[in-house]
Write a protein that holds these residues in place. Structure first.
Motif, short mmCIF file in Angstrom:
data_model
loop_
_atom_site.label_atom_id
_atom_site.label_comp_id
_atom_site.label_asym_id
_atom_site.label_seq_id
_atom_site.Cartn_x
_atom_site.Cartn_y
_atom_site.Cartn_z
N SER A 4 -36.03 18.31 -18.92
CA SER A 4 -34.91 18.97 -19.84
C SER A 4 -35.28 20.16 -20.49
O SER A 4 -36.50 20.11 -21.14
N GLY A 5 -34.53 20.97 -20.74
CA GLY A 5 -34.97 22.35 -21.53
C GLY A 5 -35.94 23.40 -20.65
O GLY A 5 -36.19 24.23 -21.30
N ALA A 6 -36.39 22.92 -19.51
CA ALA A 6 -37.50 23.95 -18.88
C ALA A 6 -36.61 25.09 -18.35
O ALA A 6 -35.52 25.03 -17.72
N HIS A 7 -37.42 26.19 -18.14
CA HIS A 7 -36.89 27.46 -17.60
C HIS A 7 -37.49 27.10 -16.34
O HIS A 7 -38.57 26.62 -16.06
N HIS A 8 -37.08 27.69 -15.09
CA HIS A 8 -37.41 27.74 -13.65
C HIS A 8 -37.79 29.14 -13.13
O HIS A 8 -36.78 29.96 -13.20
N ILE A 9 -38.79 29.27 -12.60
CA ILE A 9 -39.25 30.27 -11.83
C ILE A 9 -39.58 29.92 -10.50
O ILE A 9 -40.65 29.28 -10.37
N GLU A 10 -38.95 30.29 -9.33
CA GLU A 10 -39.21 30.03 -8.09
C GLU A 10 -39.58 31.30 -7.38
O GLU A 10 -39.46 32.42 -7.30
N LEU A 11 -41.14 30.96 -6.98
CA LEU A 11 -41.82 32.13 -6.13
C LEU A 11 -41.25 32.08 -4.52
O LEU A 11 -41.37 30.96 -4.08
N ASP A 12 -40.93 33.25 -4.15
CA ASP A 12 -40.75 33.24 -2.80
C ASP A 12 -41.99 34.05 -2.18
O ASP A 12 -43.00 34.26 -2.70
N VAL A 13 -42.05 34.18 -0.87
CA VAL A 13 -43.18 34.84 0.04
C VAL A 13 -43.25 36.32 -0.64
O VAL A 13 -42.19 36.64 -1.20
N PHE A 14 -44.30 37.09 -0.37
CA PHE A 14 -44.41 38.29 -0.56
C PHE A 14 -43.41 39.11 -0.04
O PHE A 14 -43.08 39.10 1.36
N ARG A 15 -43.15 40.36 -0.55
CA ARG A 15 -42.45 41.46 0.12
C ARG A 15 -43.61 42.13 0.86
O ARG A 15 -44.93 42.03 0.41
N PRO A 16 -43.20 42.90 2.02
CA PRO A 16 -44.48 43.48 2.76
C PRO A 16 -45.36 44.44 2.02
O PRO A 16 -46.47 44.19 2.56
N GLY A 17 -44.95 45.15 1.18
CA GLY A 17 -45.92 45.95 0.47
C GLY A 17 -47.17 45.20 -0.16
O GLY A 17 -48.08 45.32 -0.08
N ALA A 18 -46.59 44.15 -0.83
CA ALA A 18 -47.59 43.31 -1.64
C ALA A 18 -48.35 42.58 -0.67
O ALA A 18 -49.79 42.11 -0.84
N ALA A 19 -47.74 42.06 0.56
CA ALA A 19 -48.58 41.26 1.52
C ALA A 19 -49.62 42.30 1.88
O ALA A 19 -50.81 41.92 2.38
N VAL A 20 -49.06 43.50 2.34
CA VAL A 20 -50.44 44.41 2.84
C VAL A 20 -51.31 44.57 1.83
O VAL A 20 -52.62 44.64 2.41
N GLN B 264 -43.77 34.22 -24.72
CA GLN B 264 -44.22 35.12 -25.86
C GLN B 264 -43.03 35.12 -26.81
O GLN B 264 -43.30 35.35 -27.96
N ASP B 265 -41.83 35.12 -26.42
CA ASP B 265 -40.54 35.49 -27.13
C ASP B 265 -40.05 34.14 -27.60
O ASP B 265 -38.65 34.54 -28.23
N ALA B 266 -40.30 33.01 -27.55
CA ALA B 266 -39.79 31.87 -27.95
C ALA B 266 -39.49 32.00 -29.57
O ALA B 266 -40.41 32.44 -30.31
N SER B 267 -38.39 31.55 -29.83
CA SER B 267 -37.92 31.46 -31.43
C SER B 267 -38.88 30.45 -31.95
O SER B 267 -38.98 29.53 -31.72
N PRO B 268 -39.36 30.85 -33.61
CA PRO B 268 -40.24 30.03 -34.23
C PRO B 268 -39.55 28.88 -34.48
O PRO B 268 -40.08 28.01 -34.83
N ALA B 269 -38.18 28.83 -34.55
CA ALA B 269 -37.44 27.45 -34.85
C ALA B 269 -37.23 26.60 -33.57
O ALA B 269 -36.65 25.68 -33.96
N ALA B 270 -37.48 27.14 -32.38
CA ALA B 270 -37.06 26.51 -31.14
C ALA B 270 -37.95 25.52 -30.68
O ALA B 270 -39.27 25.69 -31.07
N PRO B 271 -37.77 24.42 -29.83
CA PRO B 271 -38.86 23.73 -29.41
C PRO B 271 -39.95 24.71 -28.50
O PRO B 271 -39.34 25.65 -27.81
N PRO B 272 -40.93 24.33 -28.36
CA PRO B 272 -41.88 25.01 -27.32
C PRO B 272 -41.47 25.39 -26.22
O PRO B 272 -41.04 24.32 -25.50
N PRO B 273 -41.47 26.66 -25.50
CA PRO B 273 -41.08 26.77 -23.97
C PRO B 273 -41.73 25.88 -23.02
O PRO B 273 -42.86 26.04 -23.08
N VAL B 274 -40.87 25.56 -22.13
CA VAL B 274 -41.82 25.15 -20.76
C VAL B 274 -41.12 25.68 -19.63
O VAL B 274 -39.96 25.87 -19.59
N VAL B 275 -42.05 26.21 -18.77
CA VAL B 275 -41.52 27.03 -17.68
C VAL B 275 -41.99 26.20 -16.25
O VAL B 275 -43.51 26.01 -16.33
N VAL B 276 -41.25 25.91 -15.32
CA VAL B 276 -41.63 25.23 -13.97
C VAL B 276 -41.68 26.26 -13.11
O VAL B 276 -40.83 26.87 -12.83
#
Length: 970
Positions: A418-434, A288-300
């Protein structure tokens, strides 16, 4: 505190509510500690960070010890959770256990998440009510009654930001419902405190415009621009400018779309989607917060198989539909199926959706990609690319102009995108798992069996796919209790087979990922499963593959999300982690299809572990427990690598503790008795210095099984002697006597005079503890000429010091002084600061017997500094105990504080003799202060412990003190 619900509040002044009122949480330091743990929401907080929070300017030398005291006090203020203490100890810090609904911060986030669900489901009124509930939890600024701390500055700023986002969303929902008038006053109030927040100005302009107050709306824009230009030197952003222009034209904020837009190809959101709040905020913020002058964001979005990448991406994309009003496209690349899809074929489908058919669709990939980009140019479209295999498959599918954005899910890291942001998902914490299990299986069933729910979560390794399957199995079997499924999952050999429902299965998901590996990486993955260790150093792969190093293979496993970086070790070298279910899968695959080199690979690994363990042990203080080399093969690493790994031996042992224990078990399992017992013995100096008695026993139990099966009498003799020492430490004297006597018998049969003498030293120590001073002296004197031959100054110092200690106990002080003088000289000649400190502690005892408390104190302080620097908790605790004796009568406050530190250490290590001695002395301190009631409490507990330990002399001393207290103390 009763068992009634507990509530923690950080969204304002720190509060803890119980029994309908606010609970007392002690002084400022204790409140700071609680706040730091609560903001971490159950994640461990390192001791260093907690020390910095409690003492931000200049921590005292005793900061870590004081931290332990505050933690202990905090524990006493809070009721436990079903599976243990509220405040839990970890390897490098502490965490607090929270039950669902106890922390206002978590409730706030959950309500906002529910609001997003309801909005996506077309229920805006319910969505607004959830936001109202969430905002009602705020009582002021986060932790406004506590001093600011760098530890939580970023988190409190995020919470304030999240609150403002919620306000903006509520205003948007009201506006859509025609209730614009309710927004104006609230927004004006907030803008006084947040004049630079463009989202608030936008909502104010929309509310004013909707109420027919165009002039005021334009005036609001002028105010916003003035603030931004004056304070930041920048013009308003594109959204605010576009809104301003629309109002000037009299067109209002609405925009019209034509042609095929808007369109939505997203599959349905998961109805019971759970958790991932922080990652969702991060992803939404990038998109949502990408600059209007920047390339469109890519998130892996990456993560291990089964971690929920696609469900997460879909959930966030649905929540952001309003931010991309012209459409949402979905491409399933089937990267985890049989064959990854060709991007050219995918483009044919999407171009057809966008209105191009037949001859209008170009023939080449590059032409199709160009047409796709031109069709999306200057539009706000969100693209979800699901299941990508590599970057080449993704690039043709990316929009090229600002306004659009792309989310990619993949099991591979796609580092070359090139230029991609990266978000790595881990396993759940116990609260979310329950919570996920409750949503799928039924909340009431989980509430009835919380312990079984926790066991299911643990056996699923908190992997979302595994939890979802477990919940689905329970949902489809209403006659099952959670215990039934828990017992089935507890059997590791059938766990993966149990995690299957319909065409959804954990094993099948793992199969697809492993199938895409090259043969060497697949073989390494299977071999890693045999080791039983969740976290490994990088050199392990080289040993398994018989190469100088194997980091490239491990990095391929990381790229495939079958392993993860565990962060660098203390040596700065990379470490790797395998999820529990992946490790079990690899283990089963290795056993199902063993290769010819499998046994040799295990042998190389054990030989490397042994070589490193011996190098590290050689850097620790020498003792009679220092290991002797056997005949097991060694496999040295490159000297520079080995030096870097073991330069700080205690840090290396701390880091590799689990791996080394597992290596002993693997050696026993594979019938490599020599490796098993030599590894177990190499660990003894570390176990001794850290007081890790259960680890000590576990390693020796595995190794003894192996040597007895192999008929290795020498290995058995060495193991029994050192096992006897840990029995002594844990006050199991009959077991200690049997083990050491058996060791001595074996050594005599093997004609091992040195081993027999070492057994005599163990027996002497046992006799000394049991009050048999003459027998102990005879054993020490018999062993001395055998063990003190040659130039071994260290052993001479140790044995002479032990003899002196017995002479001191018999009041033969002049004789003891002669032995101690020689012992101290030998310790200094050996350049062993630890042994010198041990002898200084014995010299201090001599000074105390002669009435020189000041001289004793000076030597004990010198010894304590050495023990603490070397991390020897056991010796440090005994030095503290003796220091307290020096203070007793002269400075009882100092004695009391010193005894508290010693008592905490003895409790932590399970040292009951030290514990009893500290209690006895605390009773003496309270007697000296005239506090008969507290003195009696300590003395009664001490007398009971001495009775259990079979030490009649010490028990009599405690009871003699009790008798002198009078009725109030007894």
């Amino acid at each position: 505190m009763s068992d009634r619900p507990l509530r923690f509040g950080v969204l304002g002044p720190l509060v803890v509510r119980a029994d309908g009122g606010n609970a007392r949480m002690g002084g400022p330091k204790q409140r700071l500690l609680l706040a730091a743990l609560l903001l971490a929401e159950g994640r461990p907080v390192s001791a260093d960070k907690l020390v910095d929070t409690l003492w931000p300017q200049r921590p005292p030398r005793s900061a870590v010890a004081n931290l332990h005291t505050y933690v202990s006090s905090l524990r006493s203020c809070l009721p436990p959770v079903p599976d243990g203490h509220r405040v839990r100890r970890h390897a490098d810090g502490y965490s607090i256990s929270l039950l669902p609904g106890e922390l206002d911060l978590q409730v706030f986030e959950e309500l906002l998440d529910e609001s997003a669900h309801r909005k996506a489901a077309g229920r805006p009124d319910d969505a607004e009510s959830r936001i109202a509930e969430a905002l009602a939890l705020w009582r002021g600024e986060p932790l406004e009654d506590l001093p600011p701390s760098p530890l939580w500055q970023a988190e409190t700023a995020r919470l304030v930001e999240r609150r403002l986002e919620a306000v903006e969303e509520r205003c948007a929902l009201r506006l859509a419902a025609g209730r614009h008038a309710e927004n104006v006053a609230e927004l004006r109030s907030l803008l006084v405190r947040h004049p630079l927040r463009e989202g608030l100005w936008q909502q104010l302009m929309l509310a004013l415009h909707a109420g027919g107050r165009q002039a005021e709306a334009l005036g609001a824009y002028s105010e916003a621009r003035e603030h931004l230009v004056d304070e930041l030197g920048t013009e308003p952003g594109p959204r605010l400018r576009l809104l301003h222009e629309a109002i000037l034209r009299g067109a209002g904020p609405a925009a019209e779309d034509t042609g095929v837009f808007p369109l939505c190809q997203l599959p349905g959101d998961t109805p019971d989607f759970t958790g991932r709040e922080a990652e969702a905020r991060e992803l939404a913020g990038i998109l949502q917060d990408a600059s209007p002058a920047a390339p469109p964001p890519v998130v892996v979005v990456t993560g291990a198989p089964g971690v929920g990448k696609s469900a997460f991406a879909l959930h966030v994309c649905h929540a952001l539909r309003g931010s991309f009003p012209e459409g949402q496209l979905y491409f399933d690349l089937s990267g985890t199926g049989g064959q990854p899809r060709d991007p050219g074929d995918v483009l044919v489908e999407v171009l057809r959706t966008l209105g191009f058919t037949g001859a209008a669709v170009p023939r080449t990939l590059s032409e199709r990609a160009a047409l796709f980009r031109s069709r999306l140019a200057d539009r706000r479209v969100l693209v979800l690319v699901d299941g990508a295999t590599d970057a080449a498959q993704v690039r043709p599918l990316l929009p090229a102009t600002p306004g659009s954005a792309t989310v990619v899910t993949s099991r591979w890291q796609l580092a070359d995108l090139s230029g991609a942001h990266h978000i790595e998902l881990d396993v759940f914490r116990p609260g979310a798992a329950v919570e996920l299990l409750a949503r799928v299986a039924g909340r009431e069933r989980v509430r009835r069996e919380p312990d079984q729910a926790a066991a299911i979560i643990r056996d699923c390794g908190c992997l979302p796919l595994a939890i979802r399957i477990a919940g689905a199995r329970l949902s489809g079997r209403q006659g099952w209790s959670l215990r039934v499924l828990g017992e089935r999952l507890a059997d590791e050999s059938r766990r993966l087979s149990e995690l299957q429902v319909g065409d959804l299965g954990v094993r099948a998901t793992f199969d697809l990922s492993v199938r895409l590996l090259d043969p060497e990486a697949a073989r390494t993955f299977r071999l890693l499963g045999l080791l039983g260790t969740p976290e490994l150093p990088g050199w392990v792969a080289g040993a398994l593959l018989d190469r100088a190093d194997g980091d490239d293979v491990l990095e391929e496993l990381v790229d495939a999300s079958l392993a993860h970086h565990a962060g660098p070790g203390p040596d700065g070298l990379p470490r790797y982690r395998l999820h529990g279910l992946l490790r079990q899968y690899a283990h089963e695959e290795a056993l199902a299809a063993p290769d010819a080199d499998q046994d040799a690979a295990i042998g190389r690994l054990l030989a490397t572990w042994l070589d490193l363990a011996e190098q590290a042990a050689a850097r620790l203080p020498a003792s009679l427990l220092t290991p002797l080399s056997g005949d097991a093969p060694r496999r040295p690493l490159d000297p520079s690598v080995a030096e870097r790994l073991t330069a700080d031996p205690m840090a290396w042992f701390d880091t590799e503790r689990r791996g080394l224990l597992d290596a002993v078990a693997v050696a026993a399992e594979y019938g490599r008795a020599a490796h098993a017992w030599e590894l177990a013995i190499a660990l003894v100096p570390y176990f001794d210095q850290r007081s890790l008695y259960e680890d000590w026993r576990t390693a020796h139990r595995h190794a003894l099984r192996a040597v007895r099966a192999a008929g290795d009498r020498r290995g058995e003799a060495v193991l029994l002697r050192t096992l006897g020492q840990v029995y002594v430490y844990q006050d199991e004297y009959d077991e200690a006597l049997a083990a050491i006597e058996r060791s001595r018998t074996l050594c005599r049969a093997l004609d091992d005079a040195r081993g027999e003498a070492l057994a005599d030293v163990g027996l002497a120590t046992l006799h000394r503890i049991l009050g048999r001073a003459d027998e102990a002296l005879d054993r020490y004197r018999a062993a001395l000429p055998v063990l003190a031959t040659g130039d071994d100054r260290h052993i001479q110092a140790q044995l002479r010091g032990s003899i002196a200690a017995i002479l001191i106990s018999r009041d033969r002080l002049d004789e003891a002084e002669e032995w101690l003088a020689t012992a101290l000289a030998r310790a200094r000649e050996s350049a062993d600061p630890h042994r010198e400190a041990r002898v200084l502690s014995q010299v201090a005892e001599l000074y105390l017997r002669r009435g020189d408390a000041a001289g004793a104190r000076a030597r004990l302080e010198e010894a304590l500094a050495v023990f603490e620097e070397l991390g020897d908790d056991r010796c440090a605790a005994y030095a503290l105990l003796d220091l307290a004796r020096c203070h007793l009568g002269a400075d009882n406050a100092a004695a009391d504080a010193t005894l508290d530190r010693a008592l905490e250490s003895f409790r932590r290590s399970g040292n009951r003799r030290g514990h009893a001695a500290a209690l006895l002395m605390l009773g003496e301190v309270r007697m000296a202060e005239g506090d008969a009631t507290t003195a009696g409490m300590y003395l009664r507990e001490a007398a009971g412990m001495w009775r259990e330990l079979g030490d009649g002399v010490q028990e009599a001393a405690a009871r003699e003190h009790l008798a002198g207290l009078g009725p109030s103390g007894r």
